[in-house]
Design an enzyme around this catalytic site. Structure first.
Site, PDB file in Angstrom:
ATOM      1  N   GLU A 115       0.818  -1.224   0.000  1.00  0.00           N
ATOM      2  CA  GLU A 115       0.000   0.000   0.000  1.00  0.00           C
ATOM      3  C   GLU A 115       0.848   1.269   0.000  1.00  0.00           C
ATOM      4  O   GLU A 115       0.342   2.360   0.277  1.00  0.00           O
ATOM      5  CB  GLU A 115      -0.938  -0.023   1.197  1.00  0.00           C
ATOM      6  CG  GLU A 115      -1.891  -1.209   1.211  1.00  0.00           C
ATOM      7  CD  GLU A 115      -3.097  -1.035   0.296  1.00  0.00           C
ATOM      8  OE1 GLU A 115      -3.677   0.047   0.262  1.00  0.00           O
ATOM      9  OE2 GLU A 115      -3.454  -2.009  -0.399  1.00  0.00           O
ATOM     10  N   HIS A 129      -4.621   1.703   7.345  1.00  0.00           N
ATOM     11  CA  HIS A 129      -3.204   1.960   7.085  1.00  0.00           C
ATOM     12  C   HIS A 129      -2.561   2.499   8.353  1.00  0.00           C
ATOM     13  O   HIS A 129      -3.232   3.119   9.192  1.00  0.00           O
ATOM     14  CB  HIS A 129      -3.011   3.000   5.971  1.00  0.00           C
ATOM     15  CG  HIS A 129      -3.393   2.532   4.618  1.00  0.00           C
ATOM     16  ND1 HIS A 129      -4.122   3.308   3.729  1.00  0.00           N
ATOM     17  CD2 HIS A 129      -3.161   1.366   3.971  1.00  0.00           C
ATOM     18  CE1 HIS A 129      -4.320   2.638   2.608  1.00  0.00           C
ATOM     19  NE2 HIS A 129      -3.749   1.459   2.735  1.00  0.00           N
ATOM     20  N   CYS A 179      -3.024  11.427   3.546  1.00  0.00           N
ATOM     21  CA  CYS A 179      -3.350  10.555   2.414  1.00  0.00           C
ATOM     22  C   CYS A 179      -3.102  11.260   1.089  1.00  0.00           C
ATOM     23  O   CYS A 179      -2.766  10.628   0.092  1.00  0.00           O
ATOM     24  CB  CYS A 179      -4.812  10.123   2.477  1.00  0.00           C
ATOM     25  SG  CYS A 179      -5.147   8.774   3.618  1.00  0.00           S
TER      26      CYS A 179
END
Length: 445
Positions: free
Chosen positions: A174, A250, A369
């Protein structure tokens, strides 16, 4: 040579919508089916970029991807003209079609993992585009993301690009959302910190049970090998499975690091004492600042809903860090009280700055993000594509570009409008000229 941490923020794309595609992401699921505003989202993101640039930080832009992804729909058996492909997919497989319309590439913390030249054996900056294997709508991003990165960082003397890891659950990667770096100075060799959710090849180890662990230990190890990192300066840590099941999909939803500081929640990691010891041992004699947020002050529940830890932790001056936080942190009384007390402590975080990125937040992504951190020295900055670095002129140009091409409102039903694809392609074709990227999109080749 002096080095800088450059924030490469993703532009919110023209198809920004709330389809609730991300299982394990509380905000994404909560706001599914609401109308979005692509224009407002893009302008909010640009305003944050401009604000950070005005603070003296180096800021750059990464473009959105082409959506809907007609090429992927053709791979899945939909045929005919582009308009026919869209209509058939939207009618016969609406869930699949919605996934190919996702604007999730705006969260560039997931675009790749980057290791600065100070850390790598060959003294080049290494990039590995993330395969994002856990979610279909994100797993289709890597090919174009890699092309964009190669277009920006094309000089092989300074930059090394690696292919995404093999698709599949075992090597789910990721990107930088599960990676951070500690250093005294950005130009010096640092400690690279990889956080993973599970061991893919050893099912006897602890793992979440409700929501998937998107990053595997094996993927993190593979990226570290590809980037030729020193084992003595690389630390791997497992995320607490319980917080993944609470919506922490995450690590950057529960912890953020910068230079000599790790800002983290009490329940972020499995075996926290060992994690801190491993980091300090790798870091050396200089102290690391471990700023822990207790559960009894800010619960995991509050952290997830406010995105306290999905803030950017940036250095504004030596010994002076600022937390770039979303507006939701002011709306949660527990989080607000904690942040008010944080800046009065004798620690490295001296101030909190609040920015409105609500369009992104409602889809499950905060300030952190939206950005990919790339440490570059002066020669590497000069060797990269200068057109992507934000200044007043580019900011104004991009705001005009958004106002020209983006819709004010978008619902899931609107995604089936074939005109949206035309609008998206026209916008991206113009953007590649603004950013001097060349032909990076499938429709341009």
């Amino acid at each position: 040579m002096k080095a800088f941490e450059v924030n490469f923020d993703g532009l919110v794309g023209p198809t920004h919508n709330y389809a609730g595609l991300s299982v394990g992401n509380v905000a994404s699921l909560k706001n599914a089916a609401q109308a979005s505003s692509p224009k407002q989202g893009a302008l909010q993101g640009l305003a944050k970029m401009k604000a950070l640039a005005d603070l003296g930080l180096k800021q750059a832009v990464l473009p959105p991807l082409e959506r809907p992804d007609v090429n992927v729909l053709r791979q899945l058996g939909f045929s005919g003209s582009d308009e026919q492909v869209i209509k058939r997919a939207a009618s016969d497989a609406p869930s699949i079609y919605a996934a190919t319309c996702s604007a999730s590439s705006m969260w560039t913390a997931n675009a790749c993992t980057v290791s600065p030249s100070a850390d790598t054996h060959d003294k080049r900056v290494h990039f590995t585009a993330a395969n994002l294997a856990n979610k279909f709508h994100r797993s289709i991003e890597a090919p174009t993301t890699a092309k964009i990165l190669e277009a920006i960082f094309s000089n092989e003397q300074f930059f090394k690009h690696h292919s995404p890891l093999p698709l599949g659950d075992h090597f789910g990667d990721e990107g930088a959302a599960n990676h951070t770096r500690f250093c005294e100075d950005y130009a010096q060799a640092g400690v690279e910190f990889f956080v993973f959710g599970k061991y893919a090849f050893d099912t006897t180890k602890q793992a979440p049970v409700k929501f998937p662990a998107r990053q595997t230990f094996e993927a993190s190890q593979a990226v570290a090998r590809l980037h030729e990192l020193s084992s003595a300066k690389t630390v791997f840590a497992q995320q607490n499975p319980d917080v993944i099941d609470a919506g922490v999909f995450h690590n950057d939803v529960i912890a953020v690091g910068n230079q000599n500081c790790l800002f983290y929640h009490e329940k972020a990691f499995l075996n926290t004492v060992q994690v801190k010891q491993d980091l300090q041992n790798a870091y050396g004699n200089s102290p690391l600042h471990f700023v822990m947020v207790p559960e009894n002050q800010v619960s995991v529940y509050d952290a997830v809903r406010s995105y306290l830890f999905n803030s950017q932790l940036v250095t504004l001056a030596p010994g002076h860090m600022a937390l770039i936080a979303p507006g939701e942190c002011q709306e949660n009384s527990n989080v607000k009280d904690y942040l008010d007390s944080l800046v009065s402590q004798n620690g490295p975080i001296k101030e909190v700055k609040i920015y409105d990125v609500k369009q992104s937040m409602q889809n499950g992504g905060g300030p952190a993000c939206l950005r990919q951190r790339v440490v570059l020295n002066e020669a590497e900055i000069a060797a990269s594509n200068q057109a992507v670095y934000l200044d007043d002129t580019l900011y104004q140009t991009l705001c005009q570009w958004v106002n020209k091409h983006y819709r004010d409102s978008l619902t899931e039903k609107d995604l089936a409008d074939p005109a949206l694809l035309i609008e998206c392609r026209q916008a991206l074709d113009e953007l590649t000229k603004i950013l001097a990227l060349g032909s990076v999109y499938p429709f341009q080749r």
